[in-house]
Scaffold this active site. Structure first.
Site, PDB file in Angstrom:
ATOM      1  N   LYS A   1       2.049 -19.400   6.781  1.00  0.00           N
ATOM      2  CA  LYS A   1       1.745 -19.483   5.357  1.00  0.00           C
ATOM      3  C   LYS A   1       2.471 -20.698   4.782  1.00  0.00           C
ATOM      4  O   LYS A   1       3.702 -20.789   4.819  1.00  0.00           O
ATOM      5  CB  LYS A   1       2.184 -18.209   4.625  1.00  0.00           C
ATOM      6  CG  LYS A   1       1.851 -18.231   3.134  1.00  0.00           C
ATOM      7  CD  LYS A   1       2.259 -16.936   2.458  1.00  0.00           C
ATOM      8  CE  LYS A   1       1.933 -16.953   0.973  1.00  0.00           C
ATOM      9  NZ  LYS A   1       2.329 -15.688   0.309  1.00  0.00           N
TER      10      LYS A   1
ATOM     11  N   ARG B   1      -1.961 -16.903  -8.563  1.00  0.00           N
ATOM     12  CA  ARG B   1      -0.778 -16.568  -9.359  1.00  0.00           C
ATOM     13  C   ARG B   1      -1.149 -16.291 -10.809  1.00  0.00           C
ATOM     14  O   ARG B   1      -0.483 -15.509 -11.482  1.00  0.00           O
ATOM     15  CB  ARG B   1       0.254 -17.687  -9.233  1.00  0.00           C
ATOM     16  CG  ARG B   1       0.850 -17.752  -7.823  1.00  0.00           C
ATOM     17  CD  ARG B   1       1.703 -18.971  -7.575  1.00  0.00           C
ATOM     18  NE  ARG B   1       2.196 -18.973  -6.197  1.00  0.00           N
ATOM     19  CZ  ARG B   1       2.776 -20.013  -5.612  1.00  0.00           C
ATOM     20  NH1 ARG B   1       2.940 -21.144  -6.290  1.00  0.00           N
ATOM     21  NH2 ARG B   1       3.185 -19.943  -4.355  1.00  0.00           N
TER      22      ARG B   1
ATOM     23  N   LYS C   1       8.711 -22.367  -3.594  1.00  0.00           N
ATOM     24  CA  LYS C   1       8.832 -21.467  -2.449  1.00  0.00           C
ATOM     25  C   LYS C   1       9.004 -22.223  -1.129  1.00  0.00           C
ATOM     26  O   LYS C   1       8.744 -21.682  -0.056  1.00  0.00           O
ATOM     27  CB  LYS C   1       7.609 -20.545  -2.393  1.00  0.00           C
ATOM     28  CG  LYS C   1       7.452 -19.684  -3.638  1.00  0.00           C
ATOM     29  CD  LYS C   1       6.384 -18.616  -3.486  1.00  0.00           C
ATOM     30  CE  LYS C   1       6.325 -17.732  -4.719  1.00  0.00           C
ATOM     31  NZ  LYS C   1       5.408 -16.579  -4.560  1.00  0.00           N
TER      32      LYS C   1
ATOM     33  N   GLU D   1       6.039 -20.005  14.537  1.00  0.00           N
ATOM     34  CA  GLU D   1       5.993 -18.824  13.669  1.00  0.00           C
ATOM     35  C   GLU D   1       5.041 -17.767  14.229  1.00  0.00           C
ATOM     36  O   GLU D   1       5.342 -16.565  14.203  1.00  0.00           O
ATOM     37  CB  GLU D   1       5.563 -19.228  12.259  1.00  0.00           C
ATOM     38  CG  GLU D   1       6.594 -20.021  11.484  1.00  0.00           C
ATOM     39  CD  GLU D   1       7.690 -19.151  10.895  1.00  0.00           C
ATOM     40  OE1 GLU D   1       7.718 -17.932  11.178  1.00  0.00           O
ATOM     41  OE2 GLU D   1       8.530 -19.676  10.139  1.00  0.00           O
TER      42      GLU D   1
ATOM     43  N   LYS E   1      -2.696 -19.419   6.202  1.00  0.00           N
ATOM     44  CA  LYS E   1      -2.993 -19.494   4.771  1.00  0.00           C
ATOM     45  C   LYS E   1      -2.346 -20.760   4.214  1.00  0.00           C
ATOM     46  O   LYS E   1      -1.155 -20.974   4.433  1.00  0.00           O
ATOM     47  CB  LYS E   1      -2.446 -18.254   4.053  1.00  0.00           C
ATOM     48  CG  LYS E   1      -2.719 -18.242   2.555  1.00  0.00           C
ATOM     49  CD  LYS E   1      -2.068 -17.039   1.889  1.00  0.00           C
ATOM     50  CE  LYS E   1      -2.363 -17.053   0.377  1.00  0.00           C
ATOM     51  NZ  LYS E   1      -1.691 -15.950  -0.327  1.00  0.00           N
TER      52      LYS E   1
ATOM     53  N   SER F   1      -7.447 -18.925  -3.334  1.00  0.00           N
ATOM     54  CA  SER F   1      -7.978 -19.007  -4.694  1.00  0.00           C
ATOM     55  C   SER F   1      -8.304 -20.430  -5.120  1.00  0.00           C
ATOM     56  O   SER F   1      -9.306 -20.669  -5.813  1.00  0.00           O
ATOM     57  CB  SER F   1      -6.975 -18.380  -5.673  1.00  0.00           C
ATOM     58  OG  SER F   1      -5.721 -19.059  -5.619  1.00  0.00           O
TER      59      SER F   1
END
Length: 339
Positions: free
Chosen positions: A207, A217, A229, A245, A260, A286
């Site tokens: 991600k 959001r 982040k 990961e 993502k 989105s």
């Protein structure tokens, strides 16, 4: 011009790839990637209240639903052949705190919604998000210390509580999207110890700290109140790190791994597909959705064909499953064709 008149008449053309493109039937016969309704996972937003459906302004055609109307939406999706929904809650500001305690409330919005969906549409697969950002006053996915540092291990403890409460409510998959180190293993161990060996883990393994998340959001009112982040989500410039990961999440017990966003990360999807035999999911996020909707509203693109081309590219890159807000539209197009 006949073949006899062709300037190529003296050359031998053994390979003419256009032969296989000559008719629609031939093109269908040799098509390498076929998008199916079985590939789709439908993300949905739930909020408190009754009888309300509120459109997300930056995501035309996407809505926040109160539970009663969400159940109708989920039934419609299942009737269209969509096998799974991914559930995201809109949490009241009055229920948020610095540590996200509402996330593991057995009578919380997510837990009540899962129970209601499994009662109303028992065969649909319910996937629940495991992250703290919808539940915290600061909007981050983890606990924050006085210096503004996101704390890893204390956050994992809360995520475990959250996952267990969702499992108790009846979810089929928990989906840790927080990007804390070690959370997949901790959740798997806790689920098994509590007897929830049938509950799967769809891990947000790769991600990225992406600018494509803005409309999401907006939908949840979960943007971080300070900073960004980037200390826990991945750098958009990194590919090898994604493989690391993914391998860690697989070792810790993930059942499905996910990338993502999707569209700007097709190379990552491809590499991960060639790394693991586990199912690979991708999130058509989105921002990707909003760009297509905005261009379509301006009349600049053929919306339906762009949607199908976009999702086909994600599958062609190697995704077995695609989370997409276009799920219902695509299900209809696949069933009845594009007009």
């Amino acid at each position: 011009m006949t073949v006899q008149d062709s300037p190529l008449k003296n050359d031998i053309l053994v390979h003419r790839p256009r032969r296989l493109r000559r008719t629609a039937a031939l093109r269908r016969m040799v098509q390498e990637t076929t998008l199916s309704v079985n590939d789709l996972i439908y993300p949905v937003f739930v909020m408190e209240g009754e009888g309300q459906r509120v459109e997300v302004s930056s995501m035309p055609g996407c809505y926040r639903y109160t539970l009663d109307l969400l159940l109708q939406e989920v039934k419609q999706a299942f009737d269209l052949g969509i096998n799974a929904i991914a559930l995201f809650p809109v949490i009241s500001e009055s229920l948020k705190d610095d540590t996200g305690t509402e996330s593991y409330n057995p009578n919380g919005l997510v837990q009540r919604t899962v129970k209601a969906i499994k009662q109303a549409v028992p065969e649909i697969v319910v996937i629940t998000d495991v992250a703290l950002d919808p539940f915290t006053t600061h909007g981050h996915d983890g606990l924050v210390d006085e210096q503004g540092i996101i704390l890893n291990d204390p956050t994992v403890e809360v995520l475990v509580k959250m996952a267990l409460s969702q499992a108790e409510a009846g979810t089929d998959f928990v989906a840790p999207s927080d990007m804390m180190d070690g959370r997949v293993g901790a959740i798997r161990q806790a689920l098994d110890a509590a007897g929830y060996i049938h509950v799967g883990i769809l891990a947000y393994s790769a991600k990225y700290a992406s600018a494509y998340y803005g409309p999401f959001r907006d939908a949840l009112d979960s943007a971080p109140k300070f900073g960004d982040k980037k200390t826990y989500q991945m750098d958009a410039a990194n590919a090898r790190e994604a493989i690391k990961e993914v391998n860690l999440d697989i070792a810790e017990g993930a059942d499905i791994v996910m990338v993502k966003p999707a569209l700007a990360y097709l190379d990552i999807i491809y590499q991960i597909r060639n790394t693991t035999q586990l199912p690979v999911a991708a999130y058509n996020v989105s921002g990707e959705y909003a760009m297509i909707k905005a261009a379509a509203q301006m009349g600049w693109i053929d919306e339906k064909r762009i949607i199908l081309e976009t999702l086909t590219s994600i599958k062609r890159a190697g995704a077995d499953l695609i989370l997409t807000y276009f799920a219902k539209e695509v299900a209809l197009m696949l069933a009845y064709g594009v007009k």
